[in-house]
Design an enzyme around this catalytic site. Structure first.
Site, short mmCIF file in Angstrom:
data_model
loop_
_atom_site.label_atom_id
_atom_site.label_comp_id
_atom_site.label_asym_id
_atom_site.label_seq_id
_atom_site.Cartn_x
_atom_site.Cartn_y
_atom_site.Cartn_z
N SER A 250 0.83 -1.21 0.00
CA SER A 250 0.00 0.00 0.00
C SER A 250 0.87 1.26 0.00
CB SER A 250 -0.99 0.00 1.17
OG SER A 250 -0.33 -0.11 2.39
N ASP B 3 6.58 2.95 6.76
CA ASP B 3 6.45 2.33 5.44
C ASP B 3 6.55 3.37 4.33
OD1 ASP B 3 5.91 0.21 7.05
OD2 ASP B 3 3.77 0.13 6.61
C1 GLA Z 1 2.71 -1.52 9.66
C2 GLA Z 1 2.52 -0.02 9.75
C3 GLA Z 1 3.83 0.65 10.15
C4 GLA Z 1 4.43 0.01 11.40
C5 GLA Z 1 4.47 -1.51 11.26
C6 GLA Z 1 4.90 -2.19 12.53
O1 GLA Z 1 3.58 -1.84 8.61
O2 GLA Z 1 2.08 0.50 8.52
O3 GLA Z 1 3.61 2.04 10.34
O4 GLA Z 1 3.74 0.42 12.54
O5 GLA Z 1 3.21 -2.04 10.88
O6 GLA Z 1 6.21 -1.89 12.84
#
Ligand code: GLA
Length: 359
Positions: free
Chosen positions: A118, A162
């Site tokens: 995403s 991310d």
């Molecule tokens: C998902 C969320 C991130 C982070 C991870 C856990 O990927 O999008 O922001 O919190 O989980 O580390």
């Protein structure tokens, strides 16, 4: 497979790409203002765009083989479209001109396995918008708009790891990021090491999982401890003053932040691997975001002589494991471990390195 031209009848004005990511260390720390250490993966999402004169957006997903039409006044019902819609709405709210567009998405970032497909879609969309309209949007702002899109329109109260990884990381070095200040630097992988990512075969849906619940627990713990966020707590004994399960959630965040700081400065693969193993134990026992299949896969990886260390990666509740391995042993490790995993009745597969790359 339908190209932009086949769907929309003319070539695109611009084409932009963004990668998925795998997190090496620092799990669930980003929404606590803490430290993270992700690295980009080779798999990319490609977004192509062109202005249209239809007065609405047309979005085609090559993977789904479908086209969705929407305006920025109504959230589209199709889930994949909410990410693109969210980026466009947030960009507009931030003063970016968002004319009606034909948009085509193609991606080889595996979906729903914890490799941030995403974020790759969001960042590629905003990069394409920047390229098409020539408006000033730097890479950090792209990550911030993308995160807002995900929180406000896709319903996941995610941190910024991310989107920052997709926008700023590369596949050669990890991105050490302070999620409070957004200070960052690239950190090389330890010598004689390479990244392996295996899928556990257990699907995960972030919004439906305990992700938002974990975040709420951290907020409650921070409030009880009288700090803005758990990043502000260094002394692990502070956790002991809290009731279950908050004490264990806090213990994970404090210890995980400390592990990222050591990992970002460490130069031996063995030491880095040991930190990964400790991170997994903490995610399993204190943060409780693992599942039996991930524990099993991680245990098989950790037991292999050519693996320095392994842990679940991403939000957990299913998804993938990341391991730091001896580079020349990547094939051997994945084959042996996936065979043992299959002998125990589970089905995993290799996500990184991707099939198209040479190991
Ligand atoms: C998902 C969320 C991130 C982070 C991870 C856990 O990927 O999008 O922001 O919190 O989980 O580390």
């Amino acid at each position: 497979m339908c190209s932009f031209e086949a769907v929309f009848g003319a070539p695109p004005g611009v084409v932009a790409q963004a990668p998925g990511r795998v997190n090496l260390m620092g799990e669930h720390t980003d929404y606590n203002d803490g430290y993270v250490l992700p690295i980009a993966i080779e798999q990319q999402t490609t977004v192509s765009m062109r202005h249209n004169d239809q007065g609405e957006f047309a979005l085609h997903s090559e993977m789904l083989g479908s086209t969705v039409r929407f305006t920025l006044d109504t959230l589209p019902a199709e889930h994949f479209a909410t990410y693109v819609y969210g980026c466009l709405v947030e960009a507009r709210a931030d003063g970016i001109h968002t004319p009606p567009l034909d948009i085509h998405v193609q991606s080889d970032v595996p979906m729903g396995v914890g490799l941030s497909s995403s974020a790759a879609l969001e960042v590629a969309t905003l990069r394409a918008l920047r390229a098409l309209t020539g408006q000033p949007l730097d890479d950090v702002r792209i990550a911030q708009l993308a995160q807002r899109a995900e929180i406000r329109h896709a319903g996941v109260r995610c941190g910024i790891m991310d989107q920052m990884a997709s926008s700023l990381a590369d596949t050669k070095s990890a991105l050490f990021l302070d999620t409070r200040t957004l200070d960052r630097r690239l950190v090389p992988l330890p010598p004689e090491s390479a990244v392996l990512v295996l899928y556990s075969g257990v699907a995960r849906t972030l919004a439906g999982s305990g992700y938002n619940q974990r975040r709420a627990e951290c907020e409650e713990a921070a409030q009880r401890l009288g700090v803005v966020s758990l990043r502000d707590v260094d002394d692990i004994s502070a956790a002991d003053t809290l009731p279950e399960p908050l004490c264990r959630r806090v213990r994970h965040i404090i210890s995980e932040n400390a592990r990222v700081l050591v990992a970002a400065a460490c130069c031996s693969a063995g030491e880095f691997g040991g930190l990964m193993n400790a991170s997994h134990a903490s995610l399993r026992d204190d943060y409780e975001v693992s599942v039996p299949e991930l524990d099993q896969l991680v245990a098989l990886l950790q037991a292999h002589p050519n693996v320095y260390g392994a842990r679940l990666t991403g939000a957990g509740f299913g998804g993938a494991c990341v391991a730091l391995c001896e580079p020349q042993a990547l094939n051997e490790v994945s084959q042996v471990v996936l065979q043992d995993y299959s002998d125990e009745g589970f089905t995993g597969r290799v996500l990184v390195p991707s099939l198209s790359s040479t190991v």
